[in-house]
Design a protein around this motif. Sequence first.
Motif, PDB file in Angstrom:
ATOM      1  N   LEU A   1      41.894  53.351  42.529  1.00  0.00           N
ATOM      2  CA  LEU A   1      41.060  52.303  42.418  1.00  0.00           C
ATOM      3  C   LEU A   1      41.558  51.201  41.538  1.00  0.00           C
ATOM      4  N   LEU A   2      42.377  51.264  40.571  1.00  0.00           N
ATOM      5  CA  LEU A   2      42.940  50.408  39.733  1.00  0.00           C
ATOM      6  C   LEU A   2      44.067  49.902  40.650  1.00  0.00           C
ATOM      7  N   THR A   3      44.777  50.411  41.268  1.00  0.00           N
ATOM      8  CA  THR A   3      46.005  49.836  42.437  1.00  0.00           C
ATOM      9  C   THR A   3      45.350  48.960  43.413  1.00  0.00           C
ATOM     10  N   LEU A   4      44.127  49.412  43.619  1.00  0.00           N
ATOM     11  CA  LEU A   4      43.437  48.505  44.856  1.00  0.00           C
ATOM     12  C   LEU A   4      43.033  47.212  44.198  1.00  0.00           C
ATOM     13  N   TRP A   5      42.559  47.427  43.001  1.00  0.00           N
ATOM     14  CA  TRP A   5      41.915  46.236  42.113  1.00  0.00           C
ATOM     15  C   TRP A   5      43.310  45.297  42.149  1.00  0.00           C
ATOM     16  N   GLY A   6      44.378  45.805  41.937  1.00  0.00           N
ATOM     17  CA  GLY A   6      45.629  45.097  41.738  1.00  0.00           C
ATOM     18  C   GLY A   6      45.771  44.168  42.885  1.00  0.00           C
ATOM     19  N   TYR A   7      45.954  44.557  43.911  1.00  0.00           N
ATOM     20  CA  TYR A   7      46.133  44.006  45.251  1.00  0.00           C
ATOM     21  C   TYR A   7      45.070  42.831  45.561  1.00  0.00           C
ATOM     22  N   TRP A   8      43.617  43.228  44.982  1.00  0.00           N
ATOM     23  CA  TRP A   8      42.977  42.052  45.180  1.00  0.00           C
ATOM     24  C   TRP A   8      43.034  40.963  44.153  1.00  0.00           C
ATOM     25  N   ASP A   9      43.303  41.341  42.931  1.00  0.00           N
ATOM     26  CA  ASP A   9      43.547  40.470  41.932  1.00  0.00           C
ATOM     27  C   ASP A   9      44.404  39.469  42.426  1.00  0.00           C
ATOM     28  N   GLU A  10      45.615  39.726  43.087  1.00  0.00           N
ATOM     29  CA  GLU A  10      46.602  38.876  43.531  1.00  0.00           C
ATOM     30  C   GLU A  10      46.150  37.968  44.580  1.00  0.00           C
ATOM     31  N   ILE A  11      45.445  38.533  45.554  1.00  0.00           N
ATOM     32  CA  ILE A  11      44.836  37.405  46.619  1.00  0.00           C
ATOM     33  C   ILE A  11      43.837  36.669  45.825  1.00  0.00           C
ATOM     34  N   TYR A  12      43.060  37.290  45.059  1.00  0.00           N
ATOM     35  CA  TYR A  12      42.224  36.366  44.383  1.00  0.00           C
ATOM     36  C   TYR A  12      42.929  35.136  43.728  1.00  0.00           C
ATOM     37  N   GLN A  13      43.832  35.479  43.000  1.00  0.00           N
ATOM     38  CA  GLN A  13      44.694  34.697  42.195  1.00  0.00           C
ATOM     39  C   GLN A  13      45.148  33.422  43.011  1.00  0.00           C
ATOM     40  N   ARG A  14      45.651  33.933  44.229  1.00  0.00           N
ATOM     41  CA  ARG A  14      46.099  32.682  45.330  1.00  0.00           C
ATOM     42  C   ARG A  14      45.254  31.985  46.069  1.00  0.00           C
ATOM     43  N   CYS A  15      44.229  32.546  46.011  1.00  0.00           N
ATOM     44  CA  CYS A  15      42.840  31.677  46.677  1.00  0.00           C
ATOM     45  C   CYS A  15      42.137  30.778  45.703  1.00  0.00           C
ATOM     46  N   THR A  16      42.426  31.057  44.481  1.00  0.00           N
ATOM     47  CA  THR A  16      41.548  30.138  43.350  1.00  0.00           C
ATOM     48  C   THR A  16      42.839  29.197  42.797  1.00  0.00           C
ATOM     49  N   ARG A  17      42.042  28.251  42.060  1.00  0.00           N
ATOM     50  CA  ARG A  17      42.754  27.385  41.188  1.00  0.00           C
ATOM     51  C   ARG A  17      43.172  28.123  39.773  1.00  0.00           C
ATOM     52  N   LEU A  18      42.773  29.192  39.520  1.00  0.00           N
ATOM     53  CA  LEU A  18      43.258  29.919  38.187  1.00  0.00           C
ATOM     54  C   LEU A  18      44.529  29.866  37.814  1.00  0.00           C
ATOM     55  N   LYS A  19      44.747  29.567  36.752  1.00  0.00           N
ATOM     56  CA  LYS A  19      46.183  29.463  35.960  1.00  0.00           C
ATOM     57  C   LYS A  19      46.175  30.523  35.093  1.00  0.00           C
ATOM     58  N   TYR A  20      47.380  31.170  34.910  1.00  0.00           N
ATOM     59  CA  TYR A  20      47.729  32.090  33.776  1.00  0.00           C
ATOM     60  C   TYR A  20      48.033  31.369  32.460  1.00  0.00           C
ATOM     61  N   VAL A  21      47.555  31.735  31.415  1.00  0.00           N
ATOM     62  CA  VAL A  21      48.173  30.862  30.166  1.00  0.00           C
ATOM     63  C   VAL A  21      49.514  31.987  30.208  1.00  0.00           C
ATOM     64  N   GLU A  22      49.561  33.159  30.261  1.00  0.00           N
ATOM     65  CA  GLU A  22      50.982  33.895  30.055  1.00  0.00           C
ATOM     66  C   GLU A  22      50.704  34.956  30.819  1.00  0.00           C
ATOM     67  N   LYS A  23      51.092  35.046  32.008  1.00  0.00           N
ATOM     68  CA  LYS A  23      51.073  36.356  32.876  1.00  0.00           C
ATOM     69  C   LYS A  23      51.579  37.563  32.111  1.00  0.00           C
ATOM     70  N   GLY A  24      50.560  38.424  31.899  1.00  0.00           N
ATOM     71  CA  GLY A  24      50.963  40.064  31.317  1.00  0.00           C
ATOM     72  C   GLY A  24      50.993  40.110  30.057  1.00  0.00           C
ATOM     73  N   ASN A  25      50.659  38.909  29.342  1.00  0.00           N
ATOM     74  CA  ASN A  25      50.568  38.730  27.673  1.00  0.00           C
ATOM     75  C   ASN A  25      49.507  38.007  27.170  1.00  0.00           C
ATOM     76  N   ASN A  26      48.400  37.846  28.183  1.00  0.00           N
ATOM     77  CA  ASN A  26      47.471  36.959  27.650  1.00  0.00           C
ATOM     78  C   ASN A  26      46.200  37.324  28.374  1.00  0.00           C
ATOM     79  N   ILE A  27      44.911  37.586  27.712  1.00  0.00           N
ATOM     80  CA  ILE A  27      43.845  37.979  28.394  1.00  0.00           C
ATOM     81  C   ILE A  27      42.984  36.847  29.227  1.00  0.00           C
TER      82      ILE A  27
END
Length: 197
Positions: free
Chosen positions: A7-33
Amino acid sequence: MQMNTSLLTLWGYWDEIYQRCTRLKYVEKGNNIFRIVPLRYRGESLVTSDGHFIHKGDLIVKIHIHNYYFATLCKGVTDELKVALLLRRHIMHSLPKLAAYLDEMNKREEIKGIVGTTMLHKGVQPLGFSISDVPMSALFRFKRWYLRLLLRLIHPDGKRRVQTWSQEMPLKRVYMSKELLLNRYGRGRKETSGERF
């Protein structure tokens, strides 16, 4: 409850799609919540804990907790208190980097503050955040449902927690002025010994 690895793996795939479809930006990917997006505020007028105002139409930085990232951090953690402490530790780690990110943004002078909507609002006031209710519009009702689903997935006892909470889930708006964020967490902040979240 411990999150299923598949389930966590599937969520990871969805999160990548969601990220690309929104204007959300990472403050620091993999090191910021936090993930963020600058936008015009559309809610009721807010007064921050240090006396600044955020009005409809003001430019703000909308903050989102990166739920998938936090879920990966919680993998294998089954104790409710440990989950809460883990979240607090990562918020404390992330706020200075959020302040540095905002300080370098275009239209920095125009930005009034940071605003988010969350159920994870307990204990944020000592950090400088203010809290207010949100109107139960269709958008916020959907967000409440979505956050309840995430809580059920992330929280070690999420199913029971969701079932025991009333229908009026404690969805709140949390916010902080730009001045307070930079003064407290920016590069020139004064270190305070023994500060806790």
